[in-house]
Design an enzyme around this catalytic site. Structure first.
Site, PDB file in Angstrom:
ATOM      1  CB  CYS A 114     -11.378  -7.681  -3.456  1.00  0.00           C
ATOM      2  SG  CYS A 114     -11.856  -6.365  -2.335  1.00  0.00           S
ATOM      3  CG  HIS A 254      -8.811  -5.995  -6.113  1.00  0.00           C
ATOM      4  ND1 HIS A 254     -10.012  -5.347  -6.331  1.00  0.00           N
ATOM      5  CD2 HIS A 254      -8.572  -5.908  -4.780  1.00  0.00           C
ATOM      6  CE1 HIS A 254     -10.472  -4.897  -5.177  1.00  0.00           C
ATOM      7  NE2 HIS A 254      -9.622  -5.220  -4.221  1.00  0.00           N
ATOM      8  CG  ASN A 284     -11.115  -1.972  -2.979  1.00  0.00           C
ATOM      9  OD1 ASN A 284     -11.826  -2.526  -3.809  1.00  0.00           O
ATOM     10  ND2 ASN A 284     -10.497  -2.636  -2.027  1.00  0.00           N
TER      11      ASN A 284
HETATM   12  C1  COA Z   1      -5.284   0.194   4.925  1.00  0.00           C
HETATM   13  C2  COA Z   1      -3.878   0.547   4.526  1.00  0.00           C
HETATM   14  C3  COA Z   1      -3.890   1.570   3.412  1.00  0.00           C
HETATM   15  C4  COA Z   1      -3.155   1.185   5.714  1.00  0.00           C
HETATM   16  O1  COA Z   1      -1.814   1.488   5.361  1.00  0.00           O
HETATM   17  P1  COA Z   1      -0.606   1.022   6.286  1.00  0.00           P
HETATM   18  O2  COA Z   1       0.622   1.582   5.705  1.00  0.00           O
HETATM   19  O3  COA Z   1      -0.704  -0.465   6.430  1.00  0.00           O
HETATM   20  O4  COA Z   1      -0.923   1.759   7.609  1.00  0.00           O
HETATM   21  P2  COA Z   1      -1.094   1.132   9.048  1.00  0.00           P
HETATM   22  O5  COA Z   1      -2.404   0.427   9.153  1.00  0.00           O
HETATM   23  O6  COA Z   1       0.148   0.377   9.393  1.00  0.00           O
HETATM   24  O7  COA Z   1      -1.151   2.438   9.912  1.00  0.00           O
HETATM   25  C5  COA Z   1      -0.030   3.315  10.022  1.00  0.00           C
HETATM   26  C6  COA Z   1      -0.415   4.518  10.852  1.00  0.00           C
HETATM   27  O8  COA Z   1      -1.273   5.368  10.069  1.00  0.00           O
HETATM   28  C7  COA Z   1      -2.467   5.632  10.788  1.00  0.00           C
HETATM   29  N1  COA Z   1      -3.577   5.775   9.844  1.00  0.00           N
HETATM   30  C8  COA Z   1      -4.436   4.810   9.423  1.00  0.00           C
HETATM   31  N2  COA Z   1      -5.305   5.343   8.548  1.00  0.00           N
HETATM   32  C9  COA Z   1      -4.986   6.640   8.411  1.00  0.00           C
HETATM   33  C10 COA Z   1      -5.510   7.697   7.641  1.00  0.00           C
HETATM   34  N3  COA Z   1      -6.555   7.533   6.834  1.00  0.00           N
HETATM   35  N4  COA Z   1      -4.921   8.897   7.726  1.00  0.00           N
HETATM   36  C11 COA Z   1      -3.857   9.106   8.530  1.00  0.00           C
HETATM   37  N5  COA Z   1      -3.318   8.138   9.295  1.00  0.00           N
HETATM   38  C12 COA Z   1      -3.872   6.917   9.231  1.00  0.00           C
HETATM   39  C13 COA Z   1      -2.651   4.455  11.709  1.00  0.00           C
HETATM   40  O9  COA Z   1      -3.466   4.794  12.810  1.00  0.00           O
HETATM   41  C14 COA Z   1      -1.230   4.160  12.095  1.00  0.00           C
HETATM   42  O10 COA Z   1      -0.856   5.042  13.122  1.00  0.00           O
HETATM   43  P3  COA Z   1       0.045   4.513  14.341  1.00  0.00           P
HETATM   44  O11 COA Z   1       1.330   4.064  13.697  1.00  0.00           O
HETATM   45  O12 COA Z   1       0.178   5.729  15.176  1.00  0.00           O
HETATM   46  O13 COA Z   1      -0.720   3.386  14.941  1.00  0.00           O
HETATM   47  C15 COA Z   1      -3.094  -0.695   4.086  1.00  0.00           C
HETATM   48  O14 COA Z   1      -2.824  -1.490   5.201  1.00  0.00           O
HETATM   49  C16 COA Z   1      -3.801  -1.537   3.073  1.00  0.00           C
HETATM   50  O15 COA Z   1      -3.960  -1.145   1.932  1.00  0.00           O
HETATM   51  N6  COA Z   1      -4.195  -2.767   3.437  1.00  0.00           N
HETATM   52  C17 COA Z   1      -4.699  -3.773   2.541  1.00  0.00           C
HETATM   53  C18 COA Z   1      -5.979  -3.409   1.866  1.00  0.00           C
HETATM   54  C19 COA Z   1      -6.364  -4.552   0.982  1.00  0.00           C
HETATM   55  O16 COA Z   1      -5.617  -4.967   0.129  1.00  0.00           O
HETATM   56  N7  COA Z   1      -7.476  -5.135   1.197  1.00  0.00           N
HETATM   57  C20 COA Z   1      -7.761  -6.378   0.516  1.00  0.00           C
HETATM   58  C21 COA Z   1      -8.637  -6.221  -0.592  1.00  0.00           C
HETATM   59  S1  COA Z   1     -10.003  -5.233  -0.211  1.00  0.00           S
END
Ligand code: COA
Length: 331
Positions: A114, A254, A284
């Site tokens: 990214c 980004h 993204n």
């Molecule tokens: C991926 C992302 C959106 C997930 O959001 P989050 O708030 O961190 O969510 P978590 O991973 O903590 O998951 C929370 C819960 O939602 C659930 N969940 C994950 N994806 C889901 C979806 N698409 N729909 C519904 N629930 C979902 C998980 O299983 C978890 O459930 P649990 O608490 O029962 O285990 C977030 O972590 C993110 O944006 N990460 C960074 C991405 C990034 O910047 N990448 C770098 C550049 S590419």
């Protein structure tokens, strides 16, 4: 002093939209969860199997050529940031060179996930600043749909396909790339990666069965690093250039997650109307997010606008750039 200024922008987005409603039918998720956790409503997907990243990158370069009246024979170099090249080699930049008829150019791919566009911009700028080149095309392009597991709800909601390109030319009037910082930290390589297909895990039935040819992300951990990395980089570059939030016309972040972008803007002391945001529409697109923002906002940009670009991605890689925009966008 010679600076490298962006003098034209071009882009390409596939027509097909993959909406949150579509994803609700594919995995256990909801529009509400996706919007509130990421800010994304839909992404573009290049469905055609015979069209890959080079196709989108070529279209972006052609739109830049058409808008700027650039003669492809004048292009000295093409730097293409991507983690989804058409193939390991030849480089996708070579395929673009051929497709646009840049018959005097050399080119190569740059892999920084990214942060790819930011790193490519800085590399291209060095070629201009050194006096070696007059016209460098920098492209960010990714067909993320080819490395996304559409049964994994934690990643498939995030990514989309797209490409955008900028032209870099020398500027003697103080416009262009004024400063940049780039960082990487390979110690966190396992948190965001695609481990199959390279020389460590060459493709076998086993690598396919184990889904090693798909992007893998430990979202929660990456989120923590991304918030800090992107905000630190943006704040650092502002500080060392004596800029306050009032001096910044736009943050060009980004587009990985709206919450990461908000945290960066807060740290910079700027309000939301100064943030380029298109994550809602494209998701993204990895190396393409920042130049796609520039393409979307081009008509609103004015000569002298101070832009802060910031990115964080797999590697980890991250960084920021301070640009003084070189031309008035056409309405
Ligand atoms: C991926 C992302 C959106 C997930 O959001 P989050 O708030 O961190 O969510 P978590 O991973 O903590 O998951 C929370 C819960 O939602 C659930 N969940 C994950 N994806 C889901 C979806 N698409 N729909 C519904 N629930 C979902 C998980 O299983 C978890 O459930 P649990 O608490 O029962 O285990 C977030 O972590 C993110 O944006 N990460 C960074 C991405 C990034 O910047 N990448 C770098 C550049 S590419």
């Amino acid at each position: 002093m010679t600076r490298a200024a962006i003098t034209a922008v071009g882009h390409y987005l596939p027509e097909e939209r993959l909406t949150n409603a579509d994803l609700e039918k594919m995995v256990d998720t909801s529009d509400e969860w996706i919007r509130t956790r990421t800010g994304i409503r839909e992404r573009r997907i290049l469905r055609d199997k015979d069209k890959a990243t080079s196709f989108m990158a070529t279209e972006a370069a052609k739109s830049l050529i058409e808008k700027s009246g650039l003669d492809p024979s004048e292009i000295d170099a093409i730097i293409l940031a991507t983690v989804t090249p058409d193939m390991f080699f030849p480089a996708t930049a070579c395929l673009v060179q051929d497709a646009i008829g840049a018959d005097r150019a050399w080119g190569f791919d740059l892999s920084a996930a990214c942060s790819g566009f930011l790193f490519a911009l800085s590399t291209g700028a060095s070629l201009i600043e050194s006096g070696r080149h007059q016209k460098v095309v920098v492209i960010g392009a990714d067909k993320m749909s080819t490395i996304t597991d559409y049964t994994d709800r934690t990643t498939c909601i995030l990514f989309g396909d797209g490409a955008a390109a900028v032209l870099l030319e020398p500027n003697e009037d103080g416009y262009g790339l004024l400063d940049s910082l780039e960082r990487c930290d390979g110690s966190q390589k396992d948190l965001l990666c695609m481990v199959g297909g390279g020389s460590l895990n060459p493709p076998t039935h086993e690598t396919v069965d184990k889904k090693m040819h798909y992007l893998h992300q430990e979202g929660r951990h990456v989120f923590r690093y991304a918030v800090q990395g992107m905000a630190d980089a943006a704040a650092d570059i502002m500080e060392r250039n004596g800029l306050s939030g009032d001096d910044v016309r736009y943050l060009v972040p980004h587009q990985a997650n709206l919450r990461i972008i908000d945290a960066t803007a807060n740290r910079m002391g700027i309000t939301t109307e100064k943030v380029m945001l298109n994550i809602e529409r494209y998701g993204n697109t990895t190396a393409a997010t920042i130049p796609l923002c520039l393409a979307d906002w081009e008509s609103q940009l004015r000569q002298g606008d101070n832009l802060i670009l910031a990115a964080f991605g797999g590697g980890f890689t991250w960084g920021a750039a301070y640009l003084k925009w070189a031309y008035d966008g056409k309405q």
